[in-house]
Design an enzyme around this catalytic site. Structure first.
Site, PDB file in Angstrom:
ATOM      1  N   ARG A 102       1.016  -1.172   0.075  1.00 11.41           N
ATOM      2  CA  ARG A 102      -0.049  -0.189   0.058  1.00 11.41           C
ATOM      3  C   ARG A 102       1.205   1.261  -0.060  1.00 11.41           C
ATOM      4  O   ARG A 102       1.681   1.579   0.804  1.00 11.41           O
ATOM      5  CB  ARG A 102      -1.046   0.211   1.180  1.00 11.41           C
ATOM      6  CG  ARG A 102      -1.623   1.096   1.601  1.00 11.41           C
ATOM      7  CD  ARG A 102      -2.560   1.084   2.354  1.00 11.41           C
ATOM      8  NE  ARG A 102      -4.358   0.392   2.246  1.00 11.41           N
ATOM      9  CZ  ARG A 102      -5.106   1.189   2.194  1.00 11.41           C
ATOM     10  NH1 ARG A 102      -5.783   1.102   3.525  1.00 11.41           N
ATOM     11  NH2 ARG A 102      -6.608  -0.314   2.206  1.00 11.41           N
ATOM     12  N   HIS A 129      -7.155   0.929  -6.198  1.00 16.16           N
ATOM     13  CA  HIS A 129      -7.529  -0.062  -5.396  1.00 16.16           C
ATOM     14  C   HIS A 129      -8.448  -1.185  -5.730  1.00 16.16           C
ATOM     15  O   HIS A 129      -9.334  -1.265  -4.934  1.00 16.16           O
ATOM     16  CB  HIS A 129      -8.822   0.539  -3.803  1.00 16.16           C
ATOM     17  CG  HIS A 129      -8.229  -0.011  -2.911  1.00 16.16           C
ATOM     18  ND1 HIS A 129      -7.684  -0.937  -2.900  1.00 16.16           N
ATOM     19  CD2 HIS A 129      -9.378   0.200  -2.382  1.00 16.16           C
ATOM     20  CE1 HIS A 129      -8.326  -1.191  -1.243  1.00 16.16           C
ATOM     21  NE2 HIS A 129      -8.889  -0.632  -1.130  1.00 16.16           N
ATOM     22  N   GLN A 132      -9.901  -4.287  -3.138  1.00 17.39           N
ATOM     23  CA  GLN A 132     -10.941  -3.500  -3.139  1.00 17.39           C
ATOM     24  C   GLN A 132     -12.048  -4.147  -3.824  1.00 17.39           C
ATOM     25  O   GLN A 132     -13.567  -4.317  -3.884  1.00 17.39           O
ATOM     26  CB  GLN A 132     -11.381  -2.591  -2.668  1.00 17.39           C
ATOM     27  CG  GLN A 132     -12.576  -1.332  -1.916  1.00 17.39           C
ATOM     28  CD  GLN A 132     -12.746  -2.237  -1.099  1.00 17.39           C
ATOM     29  OE1 GLN A 132     -11.719  -2.110   0.156  1.00 17.39           O
ATOM     30  NE2 GLN A 132     -14.215  -2.732  -0.512  1.00 17.39           N
ATOM     31  N   ASP A 223     -17.490   6.728  -1.886  1.00 21.45           N
ATOM     32  CA  ASP A 223     -16.145   7.028  -0.734  1.00 21.45           C
ATOM     33  C   ASP A 223     -15.821   8.267  -0.373  1.00 21.45           C
ATOM     34  O   ASP A 223     -16.515   9.451  -0.177  1.00 21.45           O
ATOM     35  CB  ASP A 223     -15.022   6.486  -2.226  1.00 21.45           C
ATOM     36  CG  ASP A 223     -13.009   6.389  -1.533  1.00 21.45           C
ATOM     37  OD1 ASP A 223     -13.658   5.811  -0.285  1.00 21.45           O
ATOM     38  OD2 ASP A 223     -12.433   6.147  -1.832  1.00 21.45           O
ATOM     39  N   CYS A 263     -16.749   0.995   0.576  1.00 25.78           N
ATOM     40  CA  CYS A 263     -14.830   0.185   0.481  1.00 25.78           C
ATOM     41  C   CYS A 263     -14.600   0.499   2.670  1.00 25.78           C
ATOM     42  O   CYS A 263     -14.210  -1.012   3.130  1.00 25.78           O
ATOM     43  CB  CYS A 263     -13.978   0.309  -0.414  1.00 25.78           C
ATOM     44  SG  CYS A 263     -13.700   2.578  -0.031  1.00 25.78           S
ATOM     45  N   ARG A 291     -13.288  -8.838   1.736  1.00 27.35           N
ATOM     46  CA  ARG A 291     -11.899  -8.753   1.748  1.00 27.35           C
ATOM     47  C   ARG A 291     -11.199  -9.208   1.472  1.00 27.35           C
ATOM     48  O   ARG A 291     -10.080 -10.137   1.258  1.00 27.35           O
ATOM     49  CB  ARG A 291     -11.275  -7.407   2.178  1.00 27.35           C
ATOM     50  CG  ARG A 291     -11.974  -6.010   2.029  1.00 27.35           C
ATOM     51  CD  ARG A 291     -11.363  -5.248   0.879  1.00 27.35           C
ATOM     52  NE  ARG A 291     -10.267  -5.556   0.924  1.00 27.35           N
ATOM     53  CZ  ARG A 291      -9.546  -4.397   1.282  1.00 27.35           C
ATOM     54  NH1 ARG A 291     -10.063  -3.516   1.958  1.00 27.35           N
ATOM     55  NH2 ARG A 291      -8.103  -4.267   1.215  1.00 27.35           N
TER      56      ARG A 291
HETATM   57  N1  NVA Z   1      -9.439   6.807  -1.241  1.00 30.27           N
HETATM   58  C1  NVA Z   1      -9.804   6.075   0.168  1.00 30.27           C
HETATM   59  C2  NVA Z   1      -9.722   4.306  -0.676  1.00 30.27           C
HETATM   60  C3  NVA Z   1      -9.352   4.009   1.303  1.00 30.27           C
HETATM   61  C4  NVA Z   1      -9.319   2.572   1.467  1.00 30.27           C
HETATM   62  C5  NVA Z   1      -8.436   6.469   0.304  1.00 30.27           C
HETATM   63  O1  NVA Z   1      -7.281   6.397  -0.681  1.00 30.27           O
HETATM   64  O2  NVA Z   1      -7.608   7.356   1.177  1.00 30.27           O
HETATM   65  N1   CP Z   2     -11.423  -0.183   2.469  1.00 27.71           N
HETATM   66  C1   CP Z   2      -9.985  -0.444   2.513  1.00 27.71           C
HETATM   67  O1   CP Z   2      -9.357  -0.349   1.668  1.00 27.71           O
HETATM   68  O2   CP Z   2      -9.432  -0.185   4.095  1.00 27.71           O
HETATM   69  P1   CP Z   2      -8.583   0.031   4.738  1.00 27.71           P
HETATM   70  O3   CP Z   2      -8.059   1.397   4.417  1.00 27.71           O
HETATM   71  O4   CP Z   2      -8.737  -0.140   6.387  1.00 27.71           O
HETATM   72  O5   CP Z   2      -7.590  -0.954   4.742  1.00 27.71           O
END
Ligand code: NVA
Ligand code: CP
Length: 314
Positions: A102, A129, A132, A223, A263, A291
């Site tokens: 990540r 992502h 997801q 989101d 998500c 997930r």
């Molecule tokens: N768009 C959000 C998704 C979190 C799972 C982010 O990147 O923070």
């Molecule tokens: N939806 C998702 O990726 O959650 P986290 O940021 O908690 O991993």
């Protein structure tokens, strides 16, 4: 070697194969049958951003597959002190069997994959992502929403939206996106998705009107308005997204039996109202649980591909 960086790298058949594998392993897990598909293997999990679901689901998932997860926060490893991504990749991938990352720029993930000796999975970048979206599609199947669905995404044109674009383009279902002006999807990703959609027959539309997007649809999704790394823009974003909340008024334009996906984490009163969130909580938390299952399907699929390749080489 196959990596899991974005959905555009997979055919429709491959995406469905991974989903089918996830369903099979989910059924076994529900019967408390833990099959060691990846016995004694190690999954390295590099996190440059926070996470609840991604960390818990990957770590639990690899353990249930007979392996072990190594949580590597960039605060703790030398990556956070300036060691290069390519050097980190060359070290870690000689010791572990698979890596999940990540990070911020998608190019950092690509750099890692380029130098990695083992399959790499995207656990979220600024651009995509995809794990997801595999989860969301599994949830749509379980809710009976996978037969020619119309999906409406309302909110920020971000990593989630880009991944919805790729899923729709690959699988050939209709996607309608409503974003405020100035917060549209990345133009080059849109172009790529539309080229893929041409082949699959997917209809993808873009606009600024949430009601227009949601009208008669089967799935509504959104989101956060402030993704990780955008905290400084919070105030300006809150103003820009006014009118984009998914609430019962907006949901009344969707089909009566439409589902709502998120998500998570969710921010009530911003992208979704408390009422709408709680009304759809069962599906939202099944989505969160998925997930675990979807990612087991992805890991086992990637591992099988790698084994096939090693057999061919030997
Ligand atoms: N768009 C959000 C998704 C979190 C799972 C982010 O990147 O923070
Ligand atoms: N939806 C998702 O990726 O959650 P986290 O940021 O908690 O991993």
């Amino acid at each position: 070697m196959r990596h899991f960086l974005t959905l555009k790298d997979f055919s429709k058949e491959e995406i469905l194969e991974m989903i089918a594998l996830a369903q099979k392993i989910k059924a076994q897990t529900k019967q408390r049958k833990f099959v060691p598909y990846m016995g004694h293997q190690t999954l390295g999990m590099i996190f440059e951003k926070s996470s609840t679901r991604t960390r818990v689901s990957f770590e639990t998932g690899i353990y249930q597959l007979g392996g072990v997860g190594l949580f590597l926060s960039s605060n703790d490893i030398q990556l956070g002190r300036g060691e290069l991504m390519k050097d980190t990749a060359r070290v870690i991938s000689r010791m572990v069997d698979m890596v999940m990352i990540r990070t911020f720029e998608h190019s950092k993930l690509e750099e890692f994959a380029k130098y990695s000796k083992v399959p790499v999975i995207n656990g979220l970048t600024d651009s995509y992502h995809p794990v997801q979206l595999m989860t969301d599609y599994l949830t749509m199947i379980e809710c009976g929403k996978d037969k020619d669905p119309v999906v409406a995404y309302v909110g920020d044109g971000n990593n989630m939206t880009h991944s919805w674009l790729m899923l729709s383009a690959k699988l050939g279902f209709e996607l309608r996106i409503a974003t405020p002006k100035g917060y549209e999807c990345d133009a080059s990703i849109v172009e790529e998705a539309l080229a893929i959609a041409k082949e699959s027959g997917a209809t993808i539309t873009f606009g600024n009107d949430p009601i227009e997007a949601v009208k008669g649809c089967d799935v509504v999704t959104t989101d956060t308005w402030v993704s990780m790394g955008q905290e400084d823009e919070k105030e300006i974003r809150m103003k820009a997204f006014e009118g984009y909340i998914v609430d019962e008024t907006l949901m009344s334009h969707a089909k009566d039996d439409a589902i709502f996906l998120h998500c998570l984490p969710a921010y009530r009163g911003y992208e979704v109202s408390e009422e709408t969130f709680e009304k759809h909580a069962d599906v939202i938390f099944s989505e969160a649980e998925n997930r675990l299952h979807a990612q087991k399907g992805i890991m086992v699929w990637l591992d099988a591909k790698r084994n096939e390749e090693l057999e061919i080489r030997n």
